[in-house]
Scaffold this motif. Structure first.
Motif, PDB file in Angstrom:
ATOM      1  N   ASP A 116       0.738  -1.238  -0.001  1.00 49.10           N
ATOM      2  CA  ASP A 116       0.114  -0.135   0.081  1.00 49.10           C
ATOM      3  C   ASP A 116       0.834   1.132   0.054  1.00 49.10           C
ATOM      4  OD1 ASP A 116      -2.600   1.288   0.099  1.00 49.10           O
ATOM      5  OD2 ASP A 116      -1.947   1.822   2.123  1.00 49.10           O
ATOM      6  N   VAL A 117       1.907   1.150   0.723  1.00 50.60           N
ATOM      7  CA  VAL A 117       2.822   2.332   0.967  1.00 50.60           C
ATOM      8  C   VAL A 117       3.285   2.989  -0.536  1.00 50.60           C
ATOM      9  CG1 VAL A 117       5.102   3.218   1.683  1.00 50.60           C
ATOM     10  CG2 VAL A 117       3.594   1.978   3.203  1.00 50.60           C
ATOM     11  N   ILE A 118       3.827   1.702  -1.513  1.00 50.06           N
ATOM     12  CA  ILE A 118       4.422   1.838  -2.387  1.00 50.06           C
ATOM     13  C   ILE A 118       3.350   2.287  -3.490  1.00 50.06           C
ATOM     14  CG2 ILE A 118       5.470   0.633  -4.485  1.00 50.06           C
ATOM     15  CD1 ILE A 118       6.937  -1.190  -2.397  1.00 50.06           C
ATOM     16  N   GLN A 119       2.004   1.547  -3.579  1.00 52.06           N
ATOM     17  CA  GLN A 119       0.890   1.820  -4.582  1.00 52.06           C
ATOM     18  C   GLN A 119       0.687   3.455  -4.524  1.00 52.06           C
ATOM     19  OE1 GLN A 119       0.012  -0.236  -7.002  1.00 52.06           O
ATOM     20  NE2 GLN A 119      -0.839   1.856  -7.514  1.00 52.06           N
ATOM     21  N   ARG A 120       0.611   3.841  -2.970  1.00 52.92           N
ATOM     22  CA  ARG A 120       0.229   5.385  -3.118  1.00 52.92           C
ATOM     23  C   ARG A 120       1.041   6.218  -3.589  1.00 52.92           C
ATOM     24  NH1 ARG A 120       0.596   6.244   2.245  1.00 52.92           N
ATOM     25  NH2 ARG A 120       0.368   4.368   3.190  1.00 52.92           N
ATOM     26  N   ILE A 121       2.410   6.020  -3.588  1.00 53.54           N
ATOM     27  CA  ILE A 121       3.581   6.802  -4.131  1.00 53.54           C
ATOM     28  C   ILE A 121       3.548   6.466  -5.719  1.00 53.54           C
ATOM     29  CG2 ILE A 121       5.793   7.140  -4.663  1.00 53.54           C
ATOM     30  CD1 ILE A 121       6.378   6.385  -1.559  1.00 53.54           C
ATOM     31  N   ALA A 122       3.202   5.421  -6.074  1.00 54.66           N
ATOM     32  CA  ALA A 122       2.946   4.964  -7.777  1.00 54.66           C
ATOM     33  C   ALA A 122       1.846   5.890  -8.262  1.00 54.66           C
ATOM     34  CB  ALA A 122       2.904   3.527  -7.799  1.00 54.66           C
ATOM     35  N   THR A 123       0.835   5.667  -7.532  1.00 56.70           N
ATOM     36  CA  THR A 123      -0.438   6.575  -7.935  1.00 56.70           C
ATOM     37  C   THR A 123      -0.117   7.972  -8.224  1.00 56.70           C
ATOM     38  OG1 THR A 123      -1.757   4.961  -6.980  1.00 56.70           O
ATOM     39  CG2 THR A 123      -2.813   7.040  -7.725  1.00 56.70           C
ATOM     40  N   GLU A 124       0.478   8.372  -7.382  1.00 54.96           N
ATOM     41  CA  GLU A 124       0.818  10.152  -7.319  1.00 54.96           C
ATOM     42  C   GLU A 124       1.955  10.151  -8.352  1.00 54.96           C
ATOM     43  OE1 GLU A 124       2.878  10.880  -3.619  1.00 54.96           O
ATOM     44  OE2 GLU A 124       1.081  10.477  -2.353  1.00 54.96           O
ATOM     45  N   LYS A 125       2.592   9.329  -8.835  1.00 54.31           N
ATOM     46  CA  LYS A 125       3.714   9.606  -9.859  1.00 54.31           C
ATOM     47  C   LYS A 125       3.180   9.032 -11.236  1.00 54.31           C
ATOM     48  CE  LYS A 125       6.794  10.493  -6.902  1.00 54.31           C
ATOM     49  NZ  LYS A 125       7.252  11.951  -6.610  1.00 54.31           N
ATOM     50  N   GLY A 126       1.887   8.494 -11.246  1.00 58.06           N
ATOM     51  CA  GLY A 126       1.313   7.904 -12.408  1.00 58.06           C
ATOM     52  C   GLY A 126       2.323   6.998 -12.962  1.00 58.06           C
ATOM     53  N   ALA A 127       2.850   5.959 -12.075  1.00 52.96           N
ATOM     54  CA  ALA A 127       3.683   4.768 -12.368  1.00 52.96           C
ATOM     55  C   ALA A 127       3.139   3.483 -11.767  1.00 52.96           C
ATOM     56  CB  ALA A 127       5.005   4.937 -11.662  1.00 52.96           C
ATOM     57  N   THR A 128       3.652   2.481 -11.982  1.00 55.78           N
ATOM     58  CA  THR A 128       3.340   0.966 -11.474  1.00 55.78           C
ATOM     59  C   THR A 128       4.092   0.925 -10.126  1.00 55.78           C
ATOM     60  OG1 THR A 128       4.926  -0.154 -12.485  1.00 55.78           O
ATOM     61  CG2 THR A 128       2.959   0.248 -13.830  1.00 55.78           C
ATOM     62  N   LEU A 129       3.575   0.052  -9.531  1.00 56.37           N
ATOM     63  CA  LEU A 129       4.399  -0.414  -8.275  1.00 56.37           C
ATOM     64  C   LEU A 129       5.640  -0.921  -8.481  1.00 56.37           C
ATOM     65  CD1 LEU A 129       2.633  -2.407  -5.250  1.00 56.37           C
ATOM     66  CD2 LEU A 129       4.581  -3.206  -6.374  1.00 56.37           C
ATOM     67  N   HIS A 130       5.782  -1.829  -9.542  1.00 59.52           N
ATOM     68  CA  HIS A 130       7.247  -2.257  -9.633  1.00 59.52           C
ATOM     69  C   HIS A 130       7.957  -1.160 -10.208  1.00 59.52           C
ATOM     70  CE1 HIS A 130       5.942  -6.778 -10.456  1.00 59.52           C
ATOM     71  NE2 HIS A 130       5.600  -6.415  -9.225  1.00 59.52           N
ATOM     72  N   GLN A 131       7.534  -0.075 -10.874  1.00 60.62           N
ATOM     73  CA  GLN A 131       8.482   0.900 -11.362  1.00 60.62           C
ATOM     74  C   GLN A 131       8.990   1.784 -10.185  1.00 60.62           C
ATOM     75  OE1 GLN A 131       5.578   2.593 -14.126  1.00 60.62           O
ATOM     76  NE2 GLN A 131       7.258   2.514 -15.586  1.00 60.62           N
ATOM     77  N   ILE A 132       8.050   1.899  -9.106  1.00 62.50           N
ATOM     78  CA  ILE A 132       8.509   2.560  -7.901  1.00 62.50           C
ATOM     79  C   ILE A 132       9.631   1.820  -7.168  1.00 62.50           C
ATOM     80  CG2 ILE A 132       7.985   3.637  -5.717  1.00 62.50           C
ATOM     81  CD1 ILE A 132       7.275   5.400  -8.119  1.00 62.50           C
ATOM     82  N   ALA A 133       9.421   0.296  -7.203  1.00 65.98           N
ATOM     83  CA  ALA A 133      10.143  -0.441  -6.292  1.00 65.98           C
ATOM     84  C   ALA A 133      11.642  -0.445  -7.198  1.00 65.98           C
ATOM     85  CB  ALA A 133       9.690  -1.891  -6.354  1.00 65.98           C
ATOM     86  N   LEU A 134      11.766  -0.196  -8.396  1.00 65.96           N
ATOM     87  CA  LEU A 134      13.090  -0.163  -9.243  1.00 65.96           C
ATOM     88  C   LEU A 134      13.524   1.224  -9.149  1.00 65.96           C
ATOM     89  CD1 LEU A 134      11.940  -2.078 -12.488  1.00 65.96           C
ATOM     90  CD2 LEU A 134      13.623  -2.847 -10.629  1.00 65.96           C
TER      91      LEU A 134
END
Length: 286
Positions: free
Chosen positions: A222-240
């Protein structure tokens, strides 16, 4: 990579400049990392597209297939562009698609593995040869002496290690310069942080495998997904992207057999994480 806040390249071994987003070629093989894929042309298309998108570092191993990944790389990309660095690995063996993986870092096996990789990749010298695992049955010094000799014979330009401790890296450094380390590591799994720190101090490339998995639960996701949503990115993209931001000596080698997924992976360099973003991501380490 368009994010001006990130260092975009790394000088591997002090003389090979590679883009920090590379490609891991394990998944271009058949199911269970065994044999040829059902559609080899798809794997060839993925390799071509990776190079088109600026990837100049491809990671593989003789054990992927076995041999299949190296064969497809040569089929797709040989003769290689001057700037393309292909790193391969030896020291593991497997005898079937669901069989256990076994260590074999004996000089006899590595001699066959190295020569086989040279032949399959159509190279006179491998720019980065990485020991897939230290073999607990073989004194590490014997394995390191073989790699040292192969480097002296100019079959290998640079040498790396995989799944090693700081103490094991230091032992290897008595025989040759260690230019890369591949350990399991991700935003979720930070077990090897001391190794990353040592590699940073020594200007050794740290290449995380399984970079977007391990240790995930709903709260962390959920932490990663919230950041991903803000950036218009996917969860995996934020992890990378977190890996790229976390340390300048980290090289990414996400693997995929899908062109669209490859394009998503290669686009993570354009993502900017703020200090607040990074603190939130740092807090989820298991």
């Amino acid at each position: 990579m368009e994010n001006s806040s990130l260092k975009t390249t790394f000088l591997l071994g002090g003389d090979l400049e590679v883009n920090r987003i590379g490609y891991g070629a394990m998944r271009i093989t058949g199911p269970a990392i065994w044999g040829m894929p059902e559609n080899p042309q798809n794997s060839i298309d993925v390799l071509h597209r990776a190079v088109e998108l600026g990837c100049n570092f491809i990671d593989t191993a003789d054990q992927y297939g076995p041999f299949t990944s190296e064969q497809l790389i040569a089929q797709a990309l040989h003769p290689y562009a001057k700037e393309l660095v292909i790193g391969t690995k030896g020291g593991l063996v497997r005898f079937g698609p669901w069989a256990d993986i076994h260590n074999d870092a004996s000089p006899q096996h590595l001699h066959e593995a190295l020569n086989g990789s040279l032949q399959r990749l159509k190279l006179d010298r491998i720019e980065l040869y990485q020991l897939h695992r230290i073999d607990p049955r073989i004194p590490a010094e014997i394995t390191f002496e073989f790699l040292q000799k192969a480097q002296q014979e100019d079959k290998i330009r640079h040498i790396g290690l995989s799944e090693v401790s700081v103490e094991e890296i230091k032992k290897a450094q008595q025989f040759f310069p260690v230019v890369s380390v591949q350990n399991r590591y991700s935003v979720y799994n930070r077990e090897w942080e001391p190794v990353l720190d040592y590699c940073r101090q020594q200007n050794i490339a740290f290449i995380p495998w399984f970079p977007i998995g391990g240790g995930m639960d709903a709260q962390k996701e959920d932490v990663i997904q919230r950041i991903a949503t803000e950036k218009g990115a996917t969860l995996h993209q934020i992890a990378l992207s977190w890996l790229l931001h976390h340390a300048d000596n980290i090289l990414l080698i996400p693997g995929t057999s899908n062109v669209k997924h490859l394009e998503e992976n290669m686009a993570v360099g354009a993502i900017t994480l703020t200090e607040e973003d990074r603190q939130k991501l740092n807090s989820i380490a298991g």
